[in-house]
Design a protein around this motif. Structure first.
Motif, PDB file in Angstrom:
ATOM      1  N   LEU A  80      -3.552  12.979  10.250  1.00  0.00           N
ATOM      2  CA  LEU A  80      -4.798  13.707  10.052  1.00  0.00           C
ATOM      3  C   LEU A  80      -5.910  13.150  10.932  1.00  0.00           C
ATOM      4  O   LEU A  80      -6.718  13.895  11.480  1.00  0.00           O
ATOM      5  CB  LEU A  80      -5.209  13.633   8.571  1.00  0.00           C
ATOM      6  N   PHE A  81      -5.962  11.833  11.095  1.00  0.00           N
ATOM      7  CA  PHE A  81      -7.032  11.189  11.856  1.00  0.00           C
ATOM      8  C   PHE A  81      -6.548  10.581  13.174  1.00  0.00           C
ATOM      9  O   PHE A  81      -7.255   9.810  13.803  1.00  0.00           O
ATOM     10  CB  PHE A  81      -7.690  10.094  11.006  1.00  0.00           C
ATOM     11  N   SER A  82      -5.319  10.922  13.575  1.00  0.00           N
ATOM     12  CA  SER A  82      -4.749  10.450  14.845  1.00  0.00           C
ATOM     13  C   SER A  82      -4.683   8.933  14.935  1.00  0.00           C
ATOM     14  O   SER A  82      -4.764   8.365  16.011  1.00  0.00           O
ATOM     15  CB  SER A  82      -5.557  11.007  16.039  1.00  0.00           C
ATOM     16  N   LYS A  83      -4.527   8.267  13.783  1.00  0.00           N
ATOM     17  CA  LYS A  83      -4.395   6.808  13.768  1.00  0.00           C
ATOM     18  C   LYS A  83      -2.933   6.466  13.494  1.00  0.00           C
ATOM     19  O   LYS A  83      -2.566   6.027  12.405  1.00  0.00           O
ATOM     20  CB  LYS A  83      -5.305   6.197  12.710  1.00  0.00           C
ATOM     21  N   ARG A  84      -2.093   6.681  14.488  1.00  0.00           N
ATOM     22  CA  ARG A  84      -0.671   6.465  14.295  1.00  0.00           C
ATOM     23  C   ARG A  84      -0.261   5.017  14.467  1.00  0.00           C
ATOM     24  O   ARG A  84       0.886   4.665  14.254  1.00  0.00           O
ATOM     25  CB  ARG A  84       0.116   7.349  15.268  1.00  0.00           C
ATOM     26  N   LYS A  85      -1.186   4.175  14.863  1.00  0.00           N
ATOM     27  CA  LYS A  85      -0.908   2.753  15.028  1.00  0.00           C
ATOM     28  C   LYS A  85      -2.154   1.976  14.611  1.00  0.00           C
ATOM     29  O   LYS A  85      -3.266   2.339  14.984  1.00  0.00           O
ATOM     30  CB  LYS A  85      -0.564   2.446  16.481  1.00  0.00           C
ATOM     31  N   GLY A  86      -1.954   0.931  13.803  1.00  0.00           N
ATOM     32  CA  GLY A  86      -3.126   0.177  13.394  1.00  0.00           C
ATOM     33  C   GLY A  86      -2.816  -0.846  12.331  1.00  0.00           C
ATOM     34  O   GLY A  86      -1.651  -1.185  12.073  1.00  0.00           O
ATOM     35  N   SER A  87      -3.859  -1.356  11.682  1.00  0.00           N
ATOM     36  CA  SER A  87      -3.709  -2.356  10.630  1.00  0.00           C
ATOM     37  C   SER A  87      -4.910  -2.306   9.700  1.00  0.00           C
ATOM     38  O   SER A  87      -5.985  -1.841  10.078  1.00  0.00           O
ATOM     39  CB  SER A  87      -3.570  -3.761  11.236  1.00  0.00           C
ATOM     40  N   LYS A  88      -4.702  -2.789   8.478  1.00  0.00           N
ATOM     41  CA  LYS A  88      -5.772  -2.919   7.493  1.00  0.00           C
ATOM     42  C   LYS A  88      -5.554  -4.199   6.702  1.00  0.00           C
ATOM     43  O   LYS A  88      -4.416  -4.641   6.512  1.00  0.00           O
ATOM     44  CB  LYS A  88      -5.806  -1.708   6.554  1.00  0.00           C
ATOM     45  N   SER A  89      -6.655  -4.768   6.226  1.00  0.00           N
ATOM     46  CA  SER A  89      -6.587  -6.013   5.466  1.00  0.00           C
ATOM     47  C   SER A  89      -6.968  -5.773   4.017  1.00  0.00           C
ATOM     48  O   SER A  89      -7.905  -5.014   3.723  1.00  0.00           O
ATOM     49  CB  SER A  89      -7.512  -7.074   6.076  1.00  0.00           C
ATOM     50  N   LEU A  90      -6.245  -6.420   3.102  1.00  0.00           N
ATOM     51  CA  LEU A  90      -6.506  -6.348   1.675  1.00  0.00           C
ATOM     52  C   LEU A  90      -6.527  -7.770   1.122  1.00  0.00           C
ATOM     53  O   LEU A  90      -6.300  -8.733   1.851  1.00  0.00           O
ATOM     54  CB  LEU A  90      -5.421  -5.520   0.968  1.00  0.00           C
ATOM     55  N   CYS A  95      -5.375 -14.347  -1.649  1.00  0.00           N
ATOM     56  CA  CYS A  95      -5.029 -14.527  -0.246  1.00  0.00           C
ATOM     57  C   CYS A  95      -5.197 -13.197   0.484  1.00  0.00           C
ATOM     58  O   CYS A  95      -5.265 -12.129  -0.129  1.00  0.00           O
ATOM     59  CB  CYS A  95      -3.601 -15.060  -0.079  1.00  0.00           C
ATOM     60  N   LYS A  96      -5.272 -13.279   1.789  1.00  0.00           N
ATOM     61  CA  LYS A  96      -5.442 -12.096   2.629  1.00  0.00           C
ATOM     62  C   LYS A  96      -4.090 -11.466   2.916  1.00  0.00           C
ATOM     63  O   LYS A  96      -3.133 -12.155   3.282  1.00  0.00           O
ATOM     64  CB  LYS A  96      -6.130 -12.483   3.934  1.00  0.00           C
ATOM     65  N   LEU A  97      -4.021 -10.156   2.729  1.00  0.00           N
ATOM     66  CA  LEU A  97      -2.827  -9.390   3.046  1.00  0.00           C
ATOM     67  C   LEU A  97      -3.148  -8.446   4.190  1.00  0.00           C
ATOM     68  O   LEU A  97      -4.172  -7.761   4.168  1.00  0.00           O
ATOM     69  CB  LEU A  97      -2.338  -8.588   1.837  1.00  0.00           C
ATOM     70  N   ASP A  98      -2.276  -8.400   5.179  1.00  0.00           N
ATOM     71  CA  ASP A  98      -2.457  -7.508   6.321  1.00  0.00           C
ATOM     72  C   ASP A  98      -1.329  -6.479   6.341  1.00  0.00           C
ATOM     73  O   ASP A  98      -0.142  -6.848   6.256  1.00  0.00           O
ATOM     74  CB  ASP A  98      -2.462  -8.299   7.632  1.00  0.00           C
ATOM     75  N   ILE A  99      -1.710  -5.210   6.447  1.00  0.00           N
ATOM     76  CA  ILE A  99      -0.737  -4.126   6.550  1.00  0.00           C
ATOM     77  C   ILE A  99      -0.791  -3.578   7.969  1.00  0.00           C
ATOM     78  O   ILE A  99      -1.853  -3.158   8.444  1.00  0.00           O
ATOM     79  CB  ILE A  99      -1.033  -3.021   5.518  1.00  0.00           C
ATOM     80  N   PHE A 100       0.363  -3.605   8.649  1.00  0.00           N
ATOM     81  CA  PHE A 100       0.472  -3.103  10.013  1.00  0.00           C
ATOM     82  C   PHE A 100       1.400  -1.894  10.026  1.00  0.00           C
ATOM     83  O   PHE A 100       2.381  -1.848   9.269  1.00  0.00           O
ATOM     84  CB  PHE A 100       1.043  -4.179  10.947  1.00  0.00           C
ATOM     85  N   TRP A 101       1.099  -0.945  10.888  1.00  0.00           N
ATOM     86  CA  TRP A 101       1.994   0.198  11.053  1.00  0.00           C
ATOM     87  C   TRP A 101       1.950   0.701  12.491  1.00  0.00           C
ATOM     88  O   TRP A 101       0.941   0.585  13.182  1.00  0.00           O
ATOM     89  CB  TRP A 101       1.616   1.319  10.088  1.00  0.00           C
ATOM     90  N   VAL A 120       6.492  -0.281   9.362  1.00  0.00           N
ATOM     91  CA  VAL A 120       5.397  -0.519   8.422  1.00  0.00           C
ATOM     92  C   VAL A 120       5.682  -1.866   7.790  1.00  0.00           C
ATOM     93  O   VAL A 120       6.793  -2.110   7.298  1.00  0.00           O
ATOM     94  CB  VAL A 120       5.320   0.571   7.329  1.00  0.00           C
ATOM     95  N   CYS A 121       4.701  -2.766   7.802  1.00  0.00           N
ATOM     96  CA  CYS A 121       4.962  -4.101   7.274  1.00  0.00           C
ATOM     97  C   CYS A 121       3.742  -4.664   6.554  1.00  0.00           C
ATOM     98  O   CYS A 121       2.609  -4.246   6.791  1.00  0.00           O
ATOM     99  CB  CYS A 121       5.412  -5.049   8.382  1.00  0.00           C
ATOM    100  N   VAL A 122       4.029  -5.600   5.659  1.00  0.00           N
ATOM    101  CA  VAL A 122       3.002  -6.311   4.895  1.00  0.00           C
ATOM    102  C   VAL A 122       3.156  -7.799   5.182  1.00  0.00           C
ATOM    103  O   VAL A 122       4.257  -8.358   5.030  1.00  0.00           O
ATOM    104  CB  VAL A 122       3.127  -6.044   3.386  1.00  0.00           C
ATOM    105  N   VAL A 123       2.064  -8.448   5.596  1.00  0.00           N
ATOM    106  CA  VAL A 123       2.084  -9.855   5.971  1.00  0.00           C
ATOM    107  C   VAL A 123       1.099 -10.621   5.084  1.00  0.00           C
ATOM    108  O   VAL A 123      -0.035 -10.176   4.880  1.00  0.00           O
ATOM    109  CB  VAL A 123       1.702 -10.045   7.455  1.00  0.00           C
ATOM    110  N   ALA A 124       1.559 -11.724   4.538  1.00  0.00           N
ATOM    111  CA  ALA A 124       0.706 -12.601   3.721  1.00  0.00           C
ATOM    112  C   ALA A 124       0.864 -14.029   4.204  1.00  0.00           C
ATOM    113  O   ALA A 124       1.979 -14.554   4.251  1.00  0.00           O
ATOM    114  CB  ALA A 124       1.089 -12.497   2.244  1.00  0.00           C
TER     115      ALA A 124
END
Length: 300
Positions: A80-90, A95-101, A120-124
């Motif tokens: 929908l927003f043309s963000k087919r590659k990126g990451s977000k932090s939670l 602790c900090k969790l990073d989601i990459f796709w 798609v991955c989750v890193v802690a």
């Protein structure tokens, strides 16, 4: 995570829940996968939901603790927003969790879940807690993470499937097992005596005749030598509205439980005090085998 229908409750009548009804009305196709993972030595559940609608495709990643309480969640709508590659932090477990796709080269079949060309991955804490997709080298290079001592365990899946008489999907009944072609066949339109047939890899493993009398029940099948308990509720197909859905649950039984089950249908399933929701929760929290729940919608 808490919207599975209670098909075998005290009155044994409820088939579809509000979220499933909205799915049909909005034309959404949803695949929800649950993984048991370790974050800094603590057990947690990570839910990855793929969805597809007229507005586009997207996914969400949610992290629950061992009691199924949601710790954090992120929604990603790359098409929908043309963000087919990126990451977000939670943040969870302090602790900090990073989601990459990376879905820029993802390939899809008919459903919302990609089959190849993605990760798609989750890193802690620089550890790869969960990694999905076939682009594993690219994921490790992007995140610079190291593997965790215990790999994530695939424990449950929920999916919406659509068809007129035949409903098909892919099924993996254990974490390291083969991927099978699962087909449900049932013609309820203009048929005096509907029959339900379930096939795995083209082989018929279950047949229910006199379906108007046996619209709810369970039966044990064998897949790769493993006992898989099949529960069905097709009440809405036979007696509900034209947009009603049937619900099927496939529950892989661990070896210690197999001797407690026998391969015969329940003669009076309305007396069975059982719910999809409770069985699904048990399979997650106690790791009692893999569970697959299918909402089967008949196309008009």
């Amino acid at each position: 995570m808490r919207d599975f229908p209670s098909c075998f409750g005290e009155n044994g009548v409820q088939v579809a829940d509000s979220s499933s009804s909205n799915t049909s009305k909005n034309g959404q196709n949803i695949v929800l996968c649950v993984y048991q993972c370790q974050i800094l030595g603590r057990s947690c559940l990570i839910t990855v939901t793929w969805n597809k609608s007229l507005m586009g495709q997207g996914l969400s990643v949610g992290i629950d603790d061992s009691t199924n309480q949601c710790l954090c969640k992120v929604d990603i709508k790359p098409w929908l927003f043309s963000k087919r590659k990126g990451s977000k932090s939670l943040e969870a477990y302090f602790c900090k969790l990073d989601i990459f796709w990376d879905l820029s080269t993802a390939k899809f079949s008919s459903g919302p879940e990609p089959s190849q060309g993605f990760y798609v991955c989750v890193v802690a804490n620089k550890q790869m807690v969960l990694l999905l997709g076939d682009m594993k080298k690219e994921a490790y290079k992007k995140t610079n993470a190291s593997p965790v001592p215990l790999d994530a365990l695939f424990v449950a899946k929920k999916e919406h499937v659509f068809g007129k008489r035949v409903f098909g999907t892919k099924a993996q009944f254990c974490n390291t097992g083969r991927i099978h072609d699962l087909v449900i066949e049932c013609d309820t339109i203009g048929v005096n005596d509907p029959c339900l047939v379930i096939r795995v890899d083209g082989k018929s493993l279950m047949q229910v005749k006199r379906l108007r009398w046996k619209f709810r029940g369970n039966y044990t099948i064998l897949v790769d030598g493993m006992a898989v308990e099949v529960y069905w509720d097709v009440h809405n197909w036979l007696f509900g509205s034209s947009v009603g859905n049937a619900v099927f649950m496939f529950k892989a039984l661990p070896s210690s439980e197999e001797k407690l089950w026998i391969s015969q249908p329940i003669t009076n399933p309305s007396t069975l005090q059982w719910s999809f929701s409770q069985r699904f929760q048990d399979s997650k929290t106690r790791n009692l085998g893999f569970s697959l729940v299918l909402y089967a919608w008949k196309n008009e």
